[in-house]
Each structure stands twice: as structure tokens, then as C-alpha cells.
Design a protein around this motif. Structure first.
Motif, mmCIF file in Angstrom:
data_model
loop_
_atom_site.group_PDB
_atom_site.id
_atom_site.type_symbol
_atom_site.label_atom_id
_atom_site.label_comp_id
_atom_site.label_asym_id
_atom_site.label_seq_id
_atom_site.Cartn_x
_atom_site.Cartn_y
_atom_site.Cartn_z
ATOM 1 N N ASP A 139 6.047 11.326 -15.429
ATOM 2 C CA ASP A 139 5.575 12.710 -15.559
ATOM 3 C C ASP A 139 4.952 13.307 -14.299
ATOM 4 O OD1 ASP A 139 3.166 11.209 -15.800
ATOM 5 O OD2 ASP A 139 2.236 12.907 -16.817
ATOM 6 N N HIS A 140 4.372 12.504 -13.421
ATOM 7 C CA HIS A 140 3.882 13.073 -12.161
ATOM 8 C C HIS A 140 3.745 11.999 -11.092
ATOM 9 C CE1 HIS A 140 -0.204 11.919 -13.713
ATOM 10 N NE2 HIS A 140 -0.504 11.805 -12.434
ATOM 11 N N ILE A 141 3.635 12.474 -9.849
ATOM 12 C CA ILE A 141 3.526 11.585 -8.688
ATOM 13 C C ILE A 141 2.438 12.143 -7.779
ATOM 14 C CG2 ILE A 141 4.711 10.803 -6.580
ATOM 15 C CD1 ILE A 141 7.360 10.868 -8.213
ATOM 16 N N ASN A 142 1.538 11.274 -7.316
ATOM 17 C CA ASN A 142 0.538 11.700 -6.326
ATOM 18 C C ASN A 142 0.895 11.106 -4.970
ATOM 19 O OD1 ASN A 142 -0.837 12.797 -8.540
ATOM 20 N ND2 ASN A 142 -2.834 12.336 -7.638
ATOM 21 N N LEU A 143 1.192 11.981 -4.023
ATOM 22 C CA LEU A 143 1.538 11.551 -2.673
ATOM 23 C C LEU A 143 0.302 11.638 -1.777
ATOM 24 C CD1 LEU A 143 1.625 14.406 -0.921
ATOM 25 C CD2 LEU A 143 3.778 14.673 -2.166
ATOM 26 N N HIS A 182 0.202 20.926 -15.812
ATOM 27 C CA HIS A 182 -0.827 21.236 -14.803
ATOM 28 C C HIS A 182 -0.491 20.680 -13.423
ATOM 29 C CE1 HIS A 182 -4.496 20.223 -12.464
ATOM 30 N NE2 HIS A 182 -4.992 21.354 -12.933
ATOM 31 N N HIS A 183 0.011 19.458 -13.371
ATOM 32 C CA HIS A 183 0.558 18.983 -12.092
ATOM 33 C C HIS A 183 1.719 18.035 -12.310
ATOM 34 C CE1 HIS A 183 -2.821 16.210 -12.980
ATOM 35 N NE2 HIS A 183 -2.093 15.267 -12.438
ATOM 36 N N ILE A 184 2.765 18.267 -11.511
ATOM 37 C CA ILE A 184 3.828 17.264 -11.401
ATOM 38 C C ILE A 184 3.669 16.540 -10.066
ATOM 39 C CG2 ILE A 184 5.483 18.316 -12.986
ATOM 40 C CD1 ILE A 184 6.930 19.525 -10.619
ATOM 41 N N HIS A 195 -0.020 7.632 -3.456
ATOM 42 C CA HIS A 195 -1.269 7.196 -4.094
ATOM 43 C C HIS A 195 -0.961 6.536 -5.432
ATOM 44 C CE1 HIS A 195 -5.248 7.476 -6.076
ATOM 45 N NE2 HIS A 195 -5.620 7.071 -4.883
ATOM 46 N N HIS A 196 -0.215 7.202 -6.296
ATOM 47 C CA HIS A 196 0.222 6.581 -7.549
ATOM 48 C C HIS A 196 1.389 7.372 -8.133
ATOM 49 C CE1 HIS A 196 -2.841 9.563 -9.074
ATOM 50 N NE2 HIS A 196 -1.948 9.742 -10.024
ATOM 51 N N TYR A 197 2.106 6.724 -9.025
ATOM 52 C CA TYR A 197 3.064 7.464 -9.853
ATOM 53 C C TYR A 197 2.706 7.209 -11.304
ATOM 54 C CZ TYR A 197 5.854 3.077 -10.052
ATOM 55 O OH TYR A 197 6.294 1.784 -10.223
ATOM 56 N N ALA A 236 -5.101 5.695 -17.287
ATOM 57 C CA ALA A 236 -5.510 4.330 -16.930
ATOM 58 C C ALA A 236 -4.595 3.923 -15.787
ATOM 59 C CB ALA A 236 -5.365 3.379 -18.106
ATOM 60 N N TYR A 237 -5.123 3.101 -14.897
ATOM 61 C CA TYR A 237 -4.375 2.722 -13.684
ATOM 62 C C TYR A 237 -4.329 1.202 -13.535
ATOM 63 C CZ TYR A 237 -5.245 7.569 -12.146
ATOM 64 O OH TYR A 237 -5.314 8.946 -12.049
ATOM 65 N N TYR A 238 -3.225 0.722 -12.966
ATOM 66 C CA TYR A 238 -3.119 -0.683 -12.555
ATOM 67 C C TYR A 238 -2.148 -0.738 -11.382
ATOM 68 C CZ TYR A 238 1.398 -0.825 -14.987
ATOM 69 O OH TYR A 238 2.686 -0.576 -15.380
ATOM 70 N N ILE A 246 0.109 2.446 -10.510
ATOM 71 C CA ILE A 246 0.782 3.145 -11.610
ATOM 72 C C ILE A 246 -0.275 3.693 -12.551
ATOM 73 C CG2 ILE A 246 2.310 2.836 -13.602
ATOM 74 C CD1 ILE A 246 3.537 0.499 -11.736
ATOM 75 N N GLU A 247 -0.114 4.965 -12.907
ATOM 76 C CA GLU A 247 -0.986 5.591 -13.895
ATOM 77 C C GLU A 247 -0.227 5.714 -15.211
ATOM 78 O OE1 GLU A 247 -2.209 9.611 -12.946
ATOM 79 O OE2 GLU A 247 -3.499 9.757 -14.713
ATOM 80 N N CYS A 248 -0.930 5.554 -16.289
ATOM 81 C CA CYS A 248 -0.390 5.915 -17.592
ATOM 82 C C CYS A 248 -1.217 7.101 -18.056
ATOM 83 C CB CYS A 248 -0.474 4.733 -18.546
ATOM 84 S SG CYS A 248 0.548 3.360 -17.959
HETATM 85 FE FE LIG Z 1 -2.337 11.127 -11.652
#
Ligand SMILES: [Fe+2]
Length: 300
Positions: A139-143, A182-184, A195-197, A236-238, A246-248
Motif C-alpha cells: 500500500d505504500h513505500i517510504n523512500l 493519505h500517502h502512497i 526507509h520501509h515498504y 508495526a515494523y520488522y 517492512i511495515e504492516c
Molecule cells: Fe509507513
């Protein structure tokens, strides 16, 4: 300007040890392998033919962020705007067989994007047998970019993406597309990277299963579960075997009325006093999360 970029299309990652990353993706997140050959592996959480593409490589790094446009005409419109925005077209052909059209470009900051038509999807092939948690969709990616303002203006000029929210110092900002989530894309200021996907969960109970599943593999949550203020989504992140975070995420807010929407600017940057401005339940980000960096492959 109308949105050209609608949603996240896919993510391509270089991995040294595909077997270990595939195990994490299938047995923890619950993705399934849709294609595997000597050079690459495609994974999906639903009926789409690919969401996460692993390129078997000599390094662990981000290769390309795929952004979905709804039509081939929209892809060509984006392509026509790339050079004028200061970016550089790398290929005008789609990168995967499961998409009809695509254009890949590099930014001066060292990021690589592909704007492409929707990945082929089997509408009623969404569910598959898995012992993993069973995410719903990417659903989204943080670069990470050294110049978030420049990256945002490129994405706005090429893809019609818009700012949803930012910290006043631009250390974090968020952009939305046609699906009004709100953010993709999230943008973190720093050395170019990922940073995470994020994959979406549909039920809060899945966080319990995520924590217990990570434990079975001798792993743990890095942060969460909690609820972010920007986007209002739970999280939640791992980290996986490649070192990617990876974020869920679940239940992100929508910007339905974007004609009257004004991006929010968060001005209180003082930690820990701003904790509830950043996280609804008052759970501050650990240093590990704030400093996480997964490299971006050198962009030719
Ligand atoms: Fe995120």
C-alpha cells in the motif's frame, strides 16, 4: 493537475540471498511466489501477478519504485514530462511482462521510479494457502532522499502527485495519488535509500499473529503496534533477511475532498513533547526506526 499516479504499482529489490528473503516474505507476511527463474522472483499478497520483485543480485538494495497509472495514455503523458522536470528517462518499455506500458526514469537525487499500467490481476484469485499472516496488498513505500522538496516537485510535475502532510523541516513528508490514500509515498530526508515498504492488514488481530510468527522465526517487532498521526493508520515494523524494513499498516485515512484539502504542516518537532502529534497512542519511534537506512542501487 489531475493525478497520473494512482497507487503503488510494485517494488523491485536486489537481494543477495533470495531463498532467505522469499522465506520471510512467504512464511511471515504470507505472500506467494508467482514466478521464479534464475534471475528473479515475483511475489504477491493477492491476485496481482507481482507486487514485490526480487532481483537475484550481488547486493541488497532498492532497485525501482513502481508507481501505478491507470492507462497507457497516462504513462505516455508522464513520460512527456520527465526531462523537463530535470529527471532522465532510462527506458520507455515496461520492465515486467505483467504490465502493458511503463516508463522508467532516474532522478538527480539517485532514485529510480517506473510509472506503469496496472499489474495483471486475477480478481477472484486474491486468496491463497499460507501459514504467514496474510497481508492484503502493498500500500505504500517510504523512500529516503537528500532533497525532499526536489523529489516532491518532480513527482508532482511528472505524476500529478500531491503533498498530504510534512514536518516543517522536511525531515518527513507524505504524498498522495489518485486513490486518495493519505500517502502512497513517504519521503524521509537523508542519504538516498529506502526507509520501509508497507503491506496492508485488514484486521488488527493480524498484528498479534505477526508478533507470534516473528517469534517462531527468532525475530521480533522493531516498533509497534501503534497508530501514526500522519495518515491515521495503525502500524508495526520488522526487518527481513535482506535488511529491508517492512511495515504492516491498516486503515489509512483518505483525502476524499482533495479540491478543498490543505496539506498539514507539523511545526512541533520537539521530542518527546510532540509524541502525540506523531503517534496517536503516544508510542515514540525508537532510534532504530528513525535511523534505518536500506540503500538504493546506483542509478545509471
Ligand atoms: Fe509507513
Amino acid at each position: 493537475m489531475p493525478h497520473i499516479v494512482h497507487a503503488i504499482g510494485h517494488l523491485k529489490v536486489n537481494v543477495i540471498d533470495p531463498g532467505a528473503v522469499i522465506r520471510d516474505a512467504t512464511e511471515i507476511l504470507g505472500l506467494h511466489v508467482t514466478r521464479r527463474d534464475a534471475g528473479q522472483t515475483w511475489l504477491s499478497s493477492n491476485g496481482r501477478e507481482a507486487e514485490l520483485v526480487l532481483l537475484h543480485s550481488e547486493e541488497n538494495s532498492t532497485h525501482t519504485i513502481g508507481l501505478e497509472a491507470l492507462t497507457a495514455e497516462a504513462v505516455r503523458e508522464a513520460e512527456a514530462r520527465i526531462e523537463a522536470s530535470g529527471c532522465h528517462v532510462l527506458s520507455s518499455a515496461p520492465s515486467l511482462e505483467c504490465m502493458a506500458a511503463g516508463v522508467t526514469f532516474a532522478t538527480p537525487e539517485g532514485l529510480r521510479f517506473e510509472i506503469h499500467t496496472p499489474i495483471r490481476d486475477r480478481l477472484y484469485g486474491r486468496r491463497h494457502v499460507t501459514t504467514g499472516v496474510g497481508a492484503n496488498r502493498m500500500d505504500h513505500i517510504n523512500l529516503i532522499t537528500p532533497d525532499p522538496a526536489a523529489t516532491r516537485s518532480q513527482l508532482e510535475a511528472i505524476g500529478g502527485m500531491r503533498l498530504a502532510e510534512r514536518l516543517v523541516d522536511d525531515s518527513l513528508s507524505w504524498m498522495y495519488g489518485g486513490n486518495r490514500q493519505h500517502h502512497i509515498l513517504g519521503l524521509v530526508k537523508g542519504k538516498v535509500g529506502l526507509h520501509h515498504y508497507s503491506f496492508e492488514f485488514l484486521e488488527f488481530n493480524q498484528y498479534l499473529r505477526l508478533g507470534d510468527t516473528l517469534d517462531r522465526f527468532g525475530k521480533e517487532l522493531l516498533w509497534g503496534p501503534g497508530r501514526h498521526r500522519p495518515g491515521d493508520n495503525t502500524y508495526a515494523y520488522y526487518t527481513d533477511a535482506s535488511g529491508a524494513m517492512i511495515e504492516c499498516a491498516s486503515a489509512m485515512a483518505l483525502i476524499a475532498d482533495d479540491a478543498n484539502f490543505t496539506p498539514k504542516v507539523i511545526t512541533n518537532l520537539q521530542r518527546p513533547g510532540n509524541v502525540r502529534e506523531m503517534n496517536v497512542w503516544g508510542t515514540p519511534a525508537p532510534l532504530e526506526w528513525r535511523t534505518h537506512h536500506f540503500p538504493f542501487a546506483a542509478v545509471g
